[in-house]
Motif scaffolding. Structure first.
Motif, PDB file in Angstrom:
ATOM      1  N   PRO A  88       0.815  -1.226   0.000  1.00 19.16           N
ATOM      2  CA  PRO A  88       0.000   0.000   0.000  1.00 19.16           C
ATOM      3  C   PRO A  88       0.846   1.273   0.000  1.00 19.16           C
ATOM      4  CG  PRO A  88      -0.947  -1.615   1.468  1.00 19.16           C
ATOM      5  CD  PRO A  88       0.375  -2.185   1.025  1.00 19.16           C
ATOM      6  N   GLU A  89       2.007   1.228   0.615  1.00 24.90           N
ATOM      7  CA  GLU A  89       2.862   2.425   0.646  1.00 24.90           C
ATOM      8  C   GLU A  89       3.500   2.741  -0.704  1.00 24.90           C
ATOM      9  OE1 GLU A  89       2.969  -0.208   2.712  1.00 24.90           O
ATOM     10  OE2 GLU A  89       5.047  -0.704   3.279  1.00 24.90           O
ATOM     11  N   ASP A  90       3.328   1.862  -1.685  1.00 27.63           N
ATOM     12  CA  ASP A  90       3.783   2.160  -3.045  1.00 27.63           C
ATOM     13  C   ASP A  90       2.768   3.005  -3.812  1.00 27.63           C
ATOM     14  OD1 ASP A  90       5.026  -1.186  -3.184  1.00 27.63           O
ATOM     15  OD2 ASP A  90       6.218   0.638  -2.898  1.00 27.63           O
ATOM     16  N   THR A  91       1.617   3.214  -3.228  1.00 22.59           N
ATOM     17  CA  THR A  91       0.584   4.018  -3.880  1.00 22.59           C
ATOM     18  C   THR A  91       1.086   5.435  -4.129  1.00 22.59           C
ATOM     19  OG1 THR A  91      -1.239   2.750  -2.934  1.00 22.59           O
ATOM     20  CG2 THR A  91      -1.715   5.015  -3.601  1.00 22.59           C
ATOM     21  N   ALA A  92       1.023   5.864  -5.382  1.00 20.29           N
ATOM     22  CA  ALA A  92       1.529   7.182  -5.755  1.00 20.29           C
ATOM     23  C   ALA A  92       1.306   7.400  -7.242  1.00 20.29           C
ATOM     24  CB  ALA A  92       3.020   7.303  -5.446  1.00 20.29           C
ATOM     25  N   ASP A  93       1.529   8.621  -7.676  1.00 14.89           N
ATOM     26  CA  ASP A  93       1.667   8.898  -9.106  1.00 14.89           C
ATOM     27  C   ASP A  93       3.133   8.668  -9.463  1.00 14.89           C
ATOM     28  OD1 ASP A  93      -0.597  11.683  -8.841  1.00 14.89           O
ATOM     29  OD2 ASP A  93      -1.008   9.639  -9.506  1.00 14.89           O
ATOM     30  N   TYR A  94       3.342   7.905 -10.529  1.00 14.12           N
ATOM     31  CA  TYR A  94       4.698   7.556 -10.951  1.00 14.12           C
ATOM     32  C   TYR A  94       5.044   8.332 -12.214  1.00 14.12           C
ATOM     33  CZ  TYR A  94       5.093   3.829  -7.547  1.00 14.12           C
ATOM     34  OH  TYR A  94       5.190   3.118  -6.364  1.00 14.12           O
ATOM     35  N   TYR A  95       6.211   8.952 -12.194  1.00 14.64           N
ATOM     36  CA  TYR A  95       6.669   9.788 -13.307  1.00 14.64           C
ATOM     37  C   TYR A  95       7.992   9.263 -13.841  1.00 14.64           C
ATOM     38  CZ  TYR A  95       3.400  13.163 -11.261  1.00 14.64           C
ATOM     39  OH  TYR A  95       2.282  13.786 -10.757  1.00 14.64           O
ATOM     40  N   CYS A  96       8.132   9.256 -15.155  1.00 14.67           N
ATOM     41  CA  CYS A  96       9.452   8.992 -15.716  1.00 14.67           C
ATOM     42  C   CYS A  96      10.062  10.312 -16.167  1.00 14.67           C
ATOM     43  CB  CYS A  96       9.401   7.995 -16.869  1.00 14.67           C
ATOM     44  SG  CYS A  96       8.563   8.530 -18.357  1.00 14.67           S
ATOM     45  N   ALA A  97      11.370  10.323 -16.190  1.00 15.86           N
ATOM     46  CA  ALA A  97      12.096  11.534 -16.541  1.00 15.86           C
ATOM     47  C   ALA A  97      13.371  11.157 -17.282  1.00 15.86           C
ATOM     48  CB  ALA A  97      12.422  12.344 -15.294  1.00 15.86           C
ATOM     49  N   VAL A  98      13.826  12.062 -18.118  1.00 15.14           N
ATOM     50  CA  VAL A  98      15.003  11.819 -18.943  1.00 15.14           C
ATOM     51  C   VAL A  98      16.097  12.814 -18.596  1.00 15.14           C
ATOM     52  CG1 VAL A  98      15.883  12.160 -21.289  1.00 15.14           C
ATOM     53  CG2 VAL A  98      13.916  10.704 -20.916  1.00 15.14           C
ATOM     54  N   ARG A  99      17.303  12.283 -18.499  1.00 17.55           N
ATOM     55  CA  ARG A  99      18.488  13.124 -18.309  1.00 17.55           C
ATOM     56  C   ARG A  99      19.331  12.939 -19.557  1.00 17.55           C
ATOM     57  NH1 ARG A  99      21.727  14.631 -13.209  1.00 17.55           N
ATOM     58  NH2 ARG A  99      23.780  15.117 -14.088  1.00 17.55           N
ATOM     59  N   VAL A 100      19.504  13.987 -20.330  1.00 16.42           N
ATOM     60  CA  VAL A 100      20.086  13.826 -21.658  1.00 16.42           C
ATOM     61  C   VAL A 100      21.594  13.626 -21.631  1.00 16.42           C
ATOM     62  CG1 VAL A 100      18.215  15.133 -22.738  1.00 16.42           C
ATOM     63  CG2 VAL A 100      20.326  16.329 -22.050  1.00 16.42           C
ATOM     64  N   ASP A 101      22.238  13.891 -20.511  1.00 13.63           N
ATOM     65  CA  ASP A 101      23.700  13.722 -20.502  1.00 13.63           C
ATOM     66  C   ASP A 101      24.126  12.280 -20.244  1.00 13.63           C
ATOM     67  OD1 ASP A 101      24.462  15.116 -17.167  1.00 13.63           O
ATOM     68  OD2 ASP A 101      23.308  13.367 -17.777  1.00 13.63           O
TER      69      ASP A 101
END
Length: 124
Positions: A88-101
């Motif tokens: 239950p503590e994994d409940t969240a909005d999950y976002y991916c992100a990119v680091r171009v370097d």
């Protein structure tokens, strides 16, 4: 411009599994580091996992080690987050992100592009 689209979120019972995907378009996927972050209601956004381009380094926050696996398919410009034994503590909005370097990092600072997020809800 880089666009990121997350998918795979949903409602699952505790102990269940989900696989999130992050599709990257707009520029070549080669050379990017991709990270997953999450934000639960009332909490700050936090690091979950990342996979670097340089050395293909992977890393996880302690609370998900042994349960989550990050991987990338460079032929499909997609990064996956396999989540097992969800709590239950994994409940969240999950976002991916990119680091171009291409440098591995577990900090939000330095990630250049972000997706809109996908919701994960784990019921007890």
């Amino acid at each position: 411009q880089v666009q990121l689209v997350e998918a795979g979120g949903g409602l699952v019972q505790a102990g269940g599994s989900l696989r999130l995907s992050c599709g990257v378009s707009g520029r070549t996927f080669t050379g990017y580091t991709v990270g997953w972050f999450r934000q639960a209601p009332g909490n700050e956004r936090e690091f979950v996992a990342a996979i670097g381009w340089i050395g293909r380094i992977t890393g996880y926050t302690d609370s998900v080690k042994g349960r989550f696996t990050i991987s990338r398919d460079d032929t499909k410009n997609t990064v996956y987050l396999e989540m097992n034994n969800l709590k239950p503590e994994d409940t969240a909005d999950y976002y991916c992100a990119v680091r171009v370097d291409g440098t591995y990092s577990n900090s939000m600072i330095g990630y250049n592009y972000w997706g809109q997020g996908t919701q994960v809800t784990v019921s007890s």
